[in-house]
Design a protein around this motif. Sequence first.
Motif, PDB file in Angstrom:
ATOM      1  N   ILE A  50       0.869  -1.177   0.000  1.00 26.99           N
ATOM      2  CA  ILE A  50       0.000   0.000   0.000  1.00 26.99           C
ATOM      3  C   ILE A  50       0.908   1.230   0.000  1.00 26.99           C
ATOM      4  O   ILE A  50       1.732   1.393   0.905  1.00 26.99           O
ATOM      5  N   SER A  51       0.764   2.072  -1.005  1.00 25.78           N
ATOM      6  CA  SER A  51       1.514   3.334  -1.070  1.00 25.78           C
ATOM      7  C   SER A  51       0.523   4.472  -0.883  1.00 25.78           C
ATOM      8  O   SER A  51      -0.418   4.612  -1.672  1.00 25.78           O
ATOM      9  N   HIS A  86       9.567   6.824   6.116  1.00 29.61           N
ATOM     10  CA  HIS A  86       8.502   7.627   6.709  1.00 29.61           C
ATOM     11  C   HIS A  86       7.429   6.750   7.353  1.00 29.61           C
ATOM     12  O   HIS A  86       6.947   7.043   8.440  1.00 29.61           O
ATOM     13  N   ALA A  87       7.059   5.659   6.690  1.00 27.44           N
ATOM     14  CA  ALA A  87       6.062   4.755   7.278  1.00 27.44           C
ATOM     15  C   ALA A  87       6.555   4.185   8.607  1.00 27.44           C
ATOM     16  O   ALA A  87       5.772   3.982   9.527  1.00 27.44           O
ATOM     17  N   SER A  88       7.871   3.977   8.725  1.00 32.05           N
ATOM     18  CA  SER A  88       8.415   3.404   9.963  1.00 32.05           C
ATOM     19  C   SER A  88       8.377   4.384  11.133  1.00 32.05           C
ATOM     20  O   SER A  88       8.505   3.977  12.278  1.00 32.05           O
ATOM     21  N   LEU A 113      -1.238  13.598   5.271  1.00 31.66           N
ATOM     22  CA  LEU A 113       0.019  12.880   5.404  1.00 31.66           C
ATOM     23  C   LEU A 113       1.137  13.751   4.842  1.00 31.66           C
ATOM     24  O   LEU A 113       1.006  14.311   3.760  1.00 31.66           O
ATOM     25  N   GLU A 114       2.222  13.889   5.587  1.00 33.03           N
ATOM     26  CA  GLU A 114       3.298  14.799   5.196  1.00 33.03           C
ATOM     27  C   GLU A 114       4.201  14.259   4.104  1.00 33.03           C
ATOM     28  O   GLU A 114       4.717  15.023   3.289  1.00 33.03           O
ATOM     29  N   VAL A 118       4.736   3.874   2.749  1.00 32.42           N
ATOM     30  CA  VAL A 118       4.504   2.594   2.089  1.00 32.42           C
ATOM     31  C   VAL A 118       4.539   1.473   3.124  1.00 32.42           C
ATOM     32  O   VAL A 118       5.425   1.446   3.980  1.00 32.42           O
ATOM     33  N   TRP A 119       3.551   0.574   3.051  1.00 34.43           N
ATOM     34  CA  TRP A 119       3.493  -0.603   3.927  1.00 34.43           C
ATOM     35  C   TRP A 119       3.280  -1.845   3.080  1.00 34.43           C
ATOM     36  O   TRP A 119       2.568  -1.812   2.070  1.00 34.43           O
TER      37      TRP A 119
END
Length: 125
Positions: A50-51, A86-88, A113-114, A118-119
């Motif tokens: 998912i992006s 960023h997702a982390s 969202l800044e 990605v997950w």
Amino acid sequence: MELGTVSLLRGQDFAVQSHVVSKETKPIVPMGAHDPALIEIDGNDVSGRISVKAGSIINDGIIATLEFSKLFRSKARVLLTAANHHASTIPIFVESSEQKFSIHTTTITSGRLEQDSVWNYFVIE
């Protein structure tokens, strides 16, 4: 050659001698929940990526919702891992049902969202 469904005996070990491949239909981003143009799905109901693009709107702490193309028989168990920096950095949790799952954060209740996030996901019953 596809073999179809394999029955396993309860309590028996099994080994896979190659890759596990999932072949389902791609889930969708429900209309009205988010801007589908800012959420990209590369995968299917079982696994994928998912992006979520920068600028995507976050409402009630929900970053993204994916609706399965086929209902699960019971509440889906979703494993989610960050696939970029960023997702982390975003504390997240997942809520799921037989029909969909949502990625939630406790640090942003509303806003945008800044950065792109990605997950990777894996879903089982």
